[in-house]
Design a protein around this motif. Sequence first.
Motif, mmCIF file in Angstrom:
data_model
loop_
_atom_site.group_PDB
_atom_site.id
_atom_site.type_symbol
_atom_site.label_atom_id
_atom_site.label_comp_id
_atom_site.label_asym_id
_atom_site.label_seq_id
_atom_site.Cartn_x
_atom_site.Cartn_y
_atom_site.Cartn_z
ATOM 1 N N GLY A 1 1.170 -9.841 3.939
ATOM 2 C CA GLY A 1 1.511 -9.297 2.925
ATOM 3 C C GLY A 1 3.011 -9.245 2.990
ATOM 4 O O GLY A 1 3.762 -9.097 4.211
ATOM 5 N N HIS A 2 3.614 -9.175 1.824
ATOM 6 C CA HIS A 2 5.140 -9.153 1.682
ATOM 7 C C HIS A 2 5.815 -10.174 2.507
ATOM 8 O O HIS A 2 5.558 -11.101 2.768
ATOM 9 N N GLY A 3 7.299 -9.888 2.790
ATOM 10 C CA GLY A 3 8.221 -10.702 3.768
ATOM 11 C C GLY A 3 9.656 -10.795 3.160
ATOM 12 O O GLY A 3 9.775 -10.819 1.959
ATOM 13 N N ASN B 1 8.834 -1.347 8.835
ATOM 14 C CA ASN B 1 8.664 -2.268 7.480
ATOM 15 C C ASN B 1 7.330 -2.887 7.813
ATOM 16 O O ASN B 1 6.880 -3.309 8.553
ATOM 17 N N GLU B 2 6.680 -2.660 6.465
ATOM 18 C CA GLU B 2 5.179 -3.336 6.354
ATOM 19 C C GLU B 2 5.111 -4.618 6.865
ATOM 20 O O GLU B 2 4.157 -4.943 7.256
ATOM 21 N N LYS B 3 6.109 -5.286 6.031
ATOM 22 C CA LYS B 3 5.871 -6.844 6.413
ATOM 23 C C LYS B 3 5.905 -7.370 7.609
ATOM 24 O O LYS B 3 5.302 -8.182 8.165
ATOM 25 N N VAL C 1 -3.280 -9.553 4.304
ATOM 26 C CA VAL C 1 -3.266 -8.426 5.533
ATOM 27 C C VAL C 1 -2.192 -7.586 5.036
ATOM 28 O O VAL C 1 -1.186 -8.106 4.982
ATOM 29 N N HIS C 2 -2.543 -6.324 4.892
ATOM 30 C CA HIS C 2 -1.438 -5.332 4.297
ATOM 31 C C HIS C 2 -1.363 -4.032 5.593
ATOM 32 O O HIS C 2 -2.842 -3.981 6.016
ATOM 33 N N ALA C 3 -0.603 -3.166 5.167
ATOM 34 C CA ALA C 3 -0.804 -1.841 5.501
ATOM 35 C C ALA C 3 -0.459 -0.971 4.248
ATOM 36 O O ALA C 3 0.413 -1.020 3.603
ATOM 37 N N ASN C 4 -1.200 0.092 4.360
ATOM 38 C CA ASN C 4 -1.204 0.786 3.316
ATOM 39 C C ASN C 4 -0.150 2.121 3.096
ATOM 40 O O ASN C 4 0.519 2.474 4.162
HETATM 41 ZN ZN LIG Z 1 1.323 -4.145 1.129
#
Ligand SMILES: [Zn+2]
Length: 463
Positions: A286-288, A301-303, A354-357
Amino acid sequence: MKFIGNKIFIAFLIFFAGIKVYALDVVYPTAYNVNINASSTFFVGNTNPEEILTINGTKIDVHPSGAFAQKVPLNIGKNVFTICSGFDKKVYTINRNAVLTVSYNNSSKIDNFKKFDEEKYVYIKNDGTALRSTPVEQGINRLSHLEKDVILKIDGEMYGLYRVVLAENNYAWVNKKSVYENVVQEDIEPAKLIAKYFDQINHSKFYKIKLTKRIPYYVEEKDNELILHLFNIDGRESVIPVKLKYNLAGYDAYYERDNLVFEVKKKLKLYKFKPLKDITIVIDAGHGGSEKGAVSCLRDNEKDINLKIALYLYKELCKKGATVYMTRFTDEFVSLNDRVKFSNDKQADIFISVHANSLPDGKDPMKERGTSVYYYYDEAKPLAESILNSIVGKVKTKNDGIYQRSFAVVRNSRALSVLIETAYVINPYDIILLNNEKFQKNCAKAISNGIIEYLKSIQVNQS
Ligand SMILES: [Zn+2]
């Protein structure tokens, strides 16, 4: 004088930068003066764990890592918070407006419905336009995603959506802005069926219907059957039922020129040695790039976390014999559309995002923890369950549940698709896990095992 003052100030800064490891770092709220229209918000960040942290004089718990997360109630109007740790002091002003929330009733009651004097015809402007079962522009009410140039008969409007007449007493809704109206008289001839084809390629069966024009459709899911409903503009409905002799592994309906294609995925096989050798999986970190995703209390950063877990998952799934693709291998921006297109181009059987909340205002970041998995289409629910059970069992995160949500990457991918929120970056305990290499590896292993367990379960259930 001012010049000298600045010089002294800079000298002090350099001096302090050298010795002062900790400073109060408030990650959220992101500015000293913000508008937040919720009954509560939270302060999330990090500081020296040796110092006492207070918000408006009340002591706040700090994790040994220095991370903290504290919910604070908001009154309507101006709210001032002074947050102190050691010599650091920051003052935040948060304005909460009295907002009027408009909630649309999802029921079939249509008080605000404006019926037209006569029925009209409109064309869809862009591919992927949602045809909805209720006049609400969000949620799980999509019947199908229609393509450009599909013709619709409309008879009224409400809340910015047109009511579409599919057949007698059978209605749907479409956003007014997603259609254009310059329909000429000869356009409204009913569509004619020219030919039907059947095809099988790789893991899919294709039912193709060649028509003289694009008309609306949706697919109904039943226990052992899929039914494609097709609505001609004279009100006639055609149905194409497909009996399922195996557990559904995904389906899609879409126009390719004037061919309506109804694609039904065949059962995914599992092998003894290299169990996933027949399966194509797209992993989506996820993201980037410029899109960082959520920011943790320790300012990760979540990415980056997503990519680490995704790369371990890539290794795991390759080991199990799968053909695996990543929507990104590095820290780069990839649009949601490109992620979906990539997965569809690779003809993926399974799509794992795949993400983190994180959390919105109004929630408590100390209370919300753990792993959750999201799906959109019912057929992906067992996969979501299997992955969640596997993660919670292996890495012992809190079970935060499985949910049906309309995330674009999950909704628009033709593969069996799920989105995993591995844990909360905003929670001081979860972020320690997310940053731990062993956790990342085990999480990847657990996702891989969850996929295999799911495939095992559908082999047994085969009728
Ligand atoms: Zn996310």
